[in-house]
Design a protein around this motif. Structure first.
Motif, PDB file in Angstrom:
ATOM      1  N   ILE A  36       8.336 -21.947  -7.219  1.00 60.67           N
ATOM      2  CA  ILE A  36       8.969 -23.124  -7.821  1.00 60.67           C
ATOM      3  C   ILE A  36       8.924 -23.014  -9.336  1.00 60.67           C
ATOM      4  CG2 ILE A  36       8.774 -25.624  -8.125  1.00 60.67           C
ATOM      5  CD1 ILE A  36       7.713 -25.810  -5.299  1.00 60.67           C
ATOM      6  N   ARG A  83      13.723 -21.250  -0.624  1.00 60.91           N
ATOM      7  CA  ARG A  83      13.019 -22.256   0.166  1.00 60.91           C
ATOM      8  C   ARG A  83      13.470 -22.249   1.625  1.00 60.91           C
ATOM      9  NH1 ARG A  83      13.374 -28.838  -0.462  1.00 60.91           N
ATOM     10  NH2 ARG A  83      12.082 -29.321   1.353  1.00 60.91           N
ATOM     11  N   SER A  91       4.434 -21.731  -1.905  1.00 61.77           N
ATOM     12  CA  SER A  91       5.676 -21.701  -2.690  1.00 61.77           C
ATOM     13  C   SER A  91       5.523 -22.188  -4.120  1.00 61.77           C
ATOM     14  CB  SER A  91       6.743 -22.546  -1.983  1.00 61.77           C
ATOM     15  OG  SER A  91       6.321 -23.897  -1.880  1.00 61.77           O
ATOM     16  N   SER A 115      16.852 -26.721   4.975  1.00 62.51           N
ATOM     17  CA  SER A 115      15.416 -26.436   4.866  1.00 62.51           C
ATOM     18  C   SER A 115      14.583 -27.687   5.075  1.00 62.51           C
ATOM     19  CB  SER A 115      15.107 -25.822   3.496  1.00 62.51           C
ATOM     20  OG  SER A 115      15.334 -26.749   2.460  1.00 62.51           O
ATOM     21  N   ARG A 116      15.117 -28.846   4.672  1.00 62.33           N
ATOM     22  CA  ARG A 116      14.395 -30.103   4.827  1.00 62.33           C
ATOM     23  C   ARG A 116      14.452 -30.633   6.250  1.00 62.33           C
ATOM     24  NH1 ARG A 116      17.063 -32.689   1.309  1.00 62.33           N
ATOM     25  NH2 ARG A 116      18.296 -34.036   2.663  1.00 62.33           N
ATOM     26  N   SER A 144      11.154 -21.659   4.768  1.00 68.68           N
ATOM     27  CA  SER A 144      11.060 -22.700   5.790  1.00 68.68           C
ATOM     28  C   SER A 144      11.290 -22.126   7.178  1.00 68.68           C
ATOM     29  CB  SER A 144      12.069 -23.816   5.507  1.00 68.68           C
ATOM     30  OG  SER A 144      11.796 -24.465   4.297  1.00 68.68           O
ATOM     31  N   ILE A 186       4.127 -32.189  -2.071  1.00 64.06           N
ATOM     32  CA  ILE A 186       5.433 -31.785  -2.615  1.00 64.06           C
ATOM     33  C   ILE A 186       6.006 -32.845  -3.551  1.00 64.06           C
ATOM     34  CG2 ILE A 186       5.945 -30.346  -0.609  1.00 64.06           C
ATOM     35  CD1 ILE A 186       7.922 -32.488   0.310  1.00 64.06           C
ATOM     36  N   SER A 227       3.997 -25.332   1.470  1.00 61.59           N
ATOM     37  CA  SER A 227       4.049 -26.053   0.191  1.00 61.59           C
ATOM     38  C   SER A 227       3.085 -25.443  -0.821  1.00 61.59           C
ATOM     39  CB  SER A 227       3.732 -27.537   0.405  1.00 61.59           C
ATOM     40  OG  SER A 227       2.403 -27.722   0.863  1.00 61.59           O
ATOM     41  N   TRP A 274      16.519 -21.730  -6.162  1.00 64.18           N
ATOM     42  CA  TRP A 274      15.241 -22.003  -5.521  1.00 64.18           C
ATOM     43  C   TRP A 274      15.446 -22.366  -4.051  1.00 64.18           C
ATOM     44  CZ3 TRP A 274      10.712 -21.762  -3.880  1.00 64.18           C
ATOM     45  CH2 TRP A 274      10.120 -22.791  -3.166  1.00 64.18           C
ATOM     46  N   THR A 275      16.484 -23.128  -3.750  1.00 64.01           N
ATOM     47  CA  THR A 275      16.702 -23.573  -2.383  1.00 64.01           C
ATOM     48  C   THR A 275      17.002 -22.405  -1.462  1.00 64.01           C
ATOM     49  OG1 THR A 275      17.601 -25.636  -3.267  1.00 64.01           O
ATOM     50  CG2 THR A 275      17.931 -25.236  -0.945  1.00 64.01           C
ATOM     51  N   ASP A 332      19.275 -27.060   0.856  1.00 64.25           N
ATOM     52  CA  ASP A 332      18.081 -27.891   0.861  1.00 64.25           C
ATOM     53  C   ASP A 332      18.057 -28.796   2.082  1.00 64.25           C
ATOM     54  OD1 ASP A 332      15.662 -28.827  -0.562  1.00 64.25           O
ATOM     55  OD2 ASP A 332      16.739 -30.724  -0.626  1.00 64.25           O
TER      56      ASP A 332
END
Length: 488
Positions: A398, A364, A394, A227-228, A368, A338, A391, A360-361, A224
């Motif tokens: 999610i 993600r 996805s 991806s963030r 990303s 989000i 966002s 999920w990550t 995460d």
């Protein structure tokens, strides 16, 4: 005191703390921009990128285990504490050793000393991290909030004093270290005095159940984090420190809102939902209400930032930063949307199902990379737009990966809880953005914001009158009228 009253007081204290800390943080950055260059903020953004990544491994996901398990012994608490200390010390040394390599990669010799100093914050965090979690678990939000408020105010004073006296970029570095050291020492003292569950005891057997729960959490946080922060990584290596500095300041402003609201949910909702984990039907209803309420409350805040992005940047950072106003608008809309999905983290923690977050990550981070890779071809604006589009795309994933396995239910019911308010806030915001985006007068922005909020409330009272939030507002309004009638 009933659980409901404890939660209400927890929300009040957490809200007070986060509002004060967010205002203080923005005030600090606003003052420092008068003394520092954009490249200074870019260099610190690079350093904090690595600090944040290393800190993931310090906790080892143990905090989630502490929140979830309801019968922890003193021996287990003690073993967890010493494991935190050990991991914090080792990771500090690792980052100090890697700082020359990182500085060489970015061709920035200053990073060696800055990273070496900031790495100390990892060890300092290990001193009070567990005690903060225990206070949260026991719903002692007043203590947490008071410590956070005192620390933020003291940090502001130190940062201003340092930058005025010519410390330059190190005013950011030293104030960050002080903030972490001071707050964690206070949590350590509070934990030792109030709980008295730490002594010289350590057994690996005591921490295994917590590591099992937290293992998926660490893996999820690592993925995460990438991806963030993939936007920061890409910008720092391709667009230069000045562009990174401007982008990081825009992102910091939006994150000030995001991080002001999300901790309230984590602190209050995680322990609350954990107490309801045996009744899935009731838990699902409450979770849907939470998603809906978070959307209705958050969206107008973020969209006001998007509408007045030019004036906000001009006021906080100065005219030289207003070129980033469009970036700020897109970032505000992105984080606003989000934020409606963010309560799922509380649900995973409450049910001890961090594995769903991990899976999920993985999806993600793939999304990303793909979306940002395409967006990067269109520059900085393209990167931000790609995040916003992602966002929306996805949302079904999610639901399938993180929500449905935990509380079951139907996707349409879940999706409409946030999508319906989002559509209406977009419709409402368009004319305000078109006519008012270039406002720089604080009074003008405040007056138009009041008009916007009134229009929003009127719209919601009609299109969302059956929501939990609007029912609670109506109930409170009726009670006020009854009391006024009695007084008269």
């Amino acid at each position: 005191m009933g659980l409901f009253n404890v939660v209400i007081k927890g929300v009040a204290w957490s809200s007070l703390s986060t509002i004060i800390r967010s205002v203080v943080s923005l005030l600090q950055v606003s003052i420092l921009t008068d003394y520092l260059e954009k490249s200074d903020f870019g260099i610190v953004a690079i350093a904090t990128l690595f600090i944040g990544f290393i800190q993931i491994f310090m906790d080892l996901g143990l905090s989630i285990g502490i929140i979830h398990k309801q019968d922890i012994t003193s021996e287990q608490y003690s073993s967890l504490f010493w494991l935190n200390i050990l991991s914090g010390g080792m990771l500090t040394l690792v980052l100090i050793g890697l700082s020359p390599l990182i500085a060489k990669i970015y061709n920035e010799p200053m990073l060696i000393q800055i990273l070496s100093w900031l790495s100390l914050s990892i060890f300092f965090s290990s001193l009070g991290n567990q005690h903060r979690t225990v206070q949260q678990k026991n719903l002692r939000f007043k203590y947490i909030s008071v410590i956070e408020i005192i620390t933020s105010l003291a940090t502001l004073g130190l940062a201003i004093g340092l930058v005025v006296n010519g410390f330059g970029i190190y005013s950011l570095v030293y104030s960050t270290i002080f903030n972490i050291l001071f707050s964690n020492l206070l949590f350590l003292c509070l934990g030792l005095y109030a709980d008295r569950n730490i002594f010289f005891h350590f057994r690996i057997k005591d921490v295994r159940p917590f590591m099992k729960i937290g293992g998926f959490s660490v893996g999820s946080q690592v993925l995460d984090y990438f991806s963030r922060e993939i936007d920061i990584i890409l910008i720092s290596t391709t667009l230069g420190k000045d562009t990174l500095g401007m982008y990081s300041l825009c992102k910091k402003l939006v994150l000030a809102i995001y991080s002001a609201i999300n901790p309230i949910m984590w602190k209050v909702l995680s322990p609350l939902l954990a107490k309801l984990q045996d009744n899935i039907i009731h838990l699902r209803k409450i979770y849907y209400d939470i998603v809906e309420t978070v959307s209705l409350v958050n969206f107008p805040i973020y969209f006001l930032v998007a509408i007045f992005s030019f004036g906000i940047i001009n006021f906080l950072y100065g005219e030289s930063y207003t070129e980033g106003s469009l970036i700020l608008s897109f970032l505000a809309i992105y984080y606003g949307y989000i934020s409606s999905a963010s309560p799922v983290g509380c649900l995973q923690t409450a049910l001890g199902r961090t594995d769903s977050g991990f899976y999920w990550t993985i999806f993600r981070i793939v999304l990303s990379v793909l979306f940002i890779y395409v967006g990067a071809n269109f520059g900085l604006t393209g990167i931000v737009l790609s995040l916003l589009i992602m966002s929306f795309v996805s949302a079904p994933l999610i639901w399938l990966i993180t929500v449905r396995p935990l509380i079951h239910g139907h996707f349409k019911t879940y999706f409409m809880k946030s999508f319906k308010p989002f559509v209406f806030i977009c419709i409402l915001s368009l004319p305000f953005y078109y006519f008012c985006n270039t406002y720089t007068s604080v009074l003008g922005i405040c007056l138009v914001s009041v008009v916007f909020v009134v229009c929003y409330l009127l719209m919601m009272s009609y299109v969302c009158k059956d929501t939990y939030l609007m029912k609670m507002i109506t109930k409170c309004w009726n009670l006020i009228n009854i009391r006024l009638h009695i007084l008269n």
